[in-house]
Design an enzyme around this catalytic site. Structure first.
Site, PDB file in Angstrom:
ATOM      1  CG  ASN A 134      -1.725   1.247   1.382  1.00 39.78           C
ATOM      2  OD1 ASN A 134      -1.850   2.020   0.435  1.00 39.78           O
ATOM      3  ND2 ASN A 134      -2.281   1.464   2.560  1.00 39.78           N
ATOM      4  CE  LYS A 191      -0.188   3.623   4.534  1.00 44.79           C
ATOM      5  NZ  LYS A 191      -0.207   3.810   5.972  1.00 44.79           N
ATOM      6  CG  HIS A 213      -5.929   2.428   4.835  1.00 43.35           C
ATOM      7  ND1 HIS A 213      -5.543   3.424   5.694  1.00 43.35           N
ATOM      8  CD2 HIS A 213      -4.922   1.535   4.811  1.00 43.35           C
ATOM      9  CE1 HIS A 213      -4.330   3.142   6.164  1.00 43.35           C
ATOM     10  NE2 HIS A 213      -3.934   1.992   5.637  1.00 43.35           N
ATOM     11  CD  GLU A 258      -3.033   6.047   6.284  1.00 40.62           C
ATOM     12  OE1 GLU A 258      -2.948   5.997   5.051  1.00 40.62           O
ATOM     13  OE2 GLU A 258      -2.172   5.558   7.047  1.00 40.62           O
ATOM     14  CD  GLU A 264      -3.684  -1.873   7.303  1.00 35.91           C
ATOM     15  OE1 GLU A 264      -2.606  -2.181   6.796  1.00 35.91           O
ATOM     16  OE2 GLU A 264      -4.276  -0.807   7.068  1.00 35.91           O
ATOM     17  N   GLY A 300       2.292   2.847  10.580  1.00 38.12           N
ATOM     18  CA  GLY A 300       3.294   3.892  10.364  1.00 38.12           C
ATOM     19  C   GLY A 300       3.993   4.358  11.632  1.00 38.12           C
ATOM     20  CB  SER A 331       4.856  -1.139  12.174  1.00 40.08           C
ATOM     21  OG  SER A 331       4.505   0.225  12.336  1.00 40.08           O
TER      22      SER A 331
HETATM   23  P1  PGA Z   1       2.650   0.685   7.561  1.00 38.63           P
HETATM   24  O1  PGA Z   1       1.195   0.915   6.884  1.00 38.63           O
HETATM   25  O2  PGA Z   1       3.144  -0.655   7.077  1.00 38.63           O
HETATM   26  O3  PGA Z   1       3.486   1.832   7.044  1.00 38.63           O
HETATM   27  O4  PGA Z   1       2.439   0.717   9.034  1.00 38.63           O
HETATM   28  C1  PGA Z   1       0.305  -0.147   6.697  1.00 38.63           C
HETATM   29  C2  PGA Z   1      -0.987   0.354   6.107  1.00 38.63           C
HETATM   30  O5  PGA Z   1      -1.435   1.454   6.469  1.00 38.63           O
HETATM   31  O6  PGA Z   1      -1.596  -0.319   5.254  1.00 38.63           O
END
Ligand code: PGA
Length: 251
Positions: free
Chosen positions: A11, A13, A99, A101, A171, A177, A211
């Protein structure tokens, strides 16, 4: 390793333009070709890089294309939105929906996410439905209930046949992140609850995200209900993403 085929989705983003996407694919494809064919791999570039990605991936069927979101509507007056049929034009096989976000910044509701899931399935794409709790919800001891309510809210109206075609990504928001990856037993507890919540989920891929890194991916994949990863930061570098997948499935 689990019986179900592992799936890893990068992903990206809001990262990488079209030329950066081409460079990534040029470096990543040879690495991906060395990974067991049992493992499904997809990357989710921004919309503006999908055409470049589709062209760069056309020579190989090793890496599939995913989108990061889409509209629940087929066409019409929805400024800024992208329809499922527009994604299908670029051989997009998967679409990440719900997601955290997008739930946070675009205020996507479970109801709207459910409509997107149905639109994706109708267009022949596999939805990757993302669910997960905030730190406050986890600390209150309500993580399982929260995730199951998100699933019911988005997939409650879906027939069992359709529900069996969905990918679910767990998640935890506090792990995205932040470098604070979720303990694998905690992730397994949620993945197990998801799988047990509906007969149709018995064989679907359930991914962990938050992460995930080359150093910790294999620990998750050893858990009985975790079939792969939705990977943000560690999917932006071709060597790191390939190492993460290779390490995860070697265990
Ligand atoms: P990350 O993001 O691996 O950077 O923590 C995962 C995601 O948001 O899908």
């Amino acid at each position: 390793m689990n019986r179900r085929a592992p799936l890893f989705v990068g992903n990206w983003k809001m990262n990488k333009n079209a030329s950066q996407t081409r460079s990534f694919i040029e470096a990543f494809l040879p690495l991906a070709e060395k990974i067991s064919a049992r493992v499904d791999i997809a990357i989710a570039p921004p919309f503006t890089a999908l055409a470049a990605a589709a062209a760069a991936l056309a020579a190989s069927s090793r890496v599939a294309l995913a989108a990061q979101t889409m509209s629940e509507y087929g066409e019409g007056a929805y400024t800024g939105e992208i329809a499922a049929s527009m994604l299908a034009e670029f051989q997009v096989s998967y679409v990440i929906l719900g997601h955290s976000e997008r739930r946070l910044y675009q205020h996507e509701s479970d109801l709207a996410i459910g409509a997107k899931v149905r639109a994706a399935l109708a267009a022949g794409m596999k939805p990757i439905l993302a669910v997960g709790e905030s730190l406050a919800v986890r600390e209150e001891g309500n993580a399982v209930a929260h995730v199951l309510a998100q699933l019911e809210g988005a997939l409650g109206e879906l027939s069992d046949d359709r529900a069996a075609q969905v990918v679910i990504a767990y998640e935890p928001i506090w792990a995205i992140g932040t470098g604070k990856n979720c303990d694998r037993d905690q992730a397994q507890e949620i993945a197990h609850a998801i799988r047990g919540s509906r007969g149709a989920f018995a064989e679907i891929p359930i991914l962990y995200g938050g992460s995930m890194k080359p150093e910790n991916a294999s620990a998750y994949l050893q858990m009985p209900d975790i079939d792969g990863g939705l990977v943000g930061g560690a999917s932006l570098d071709p060597a790191s993403f390939a190492a993460l997948i290779t390490g995860a499935v070697a265990a």
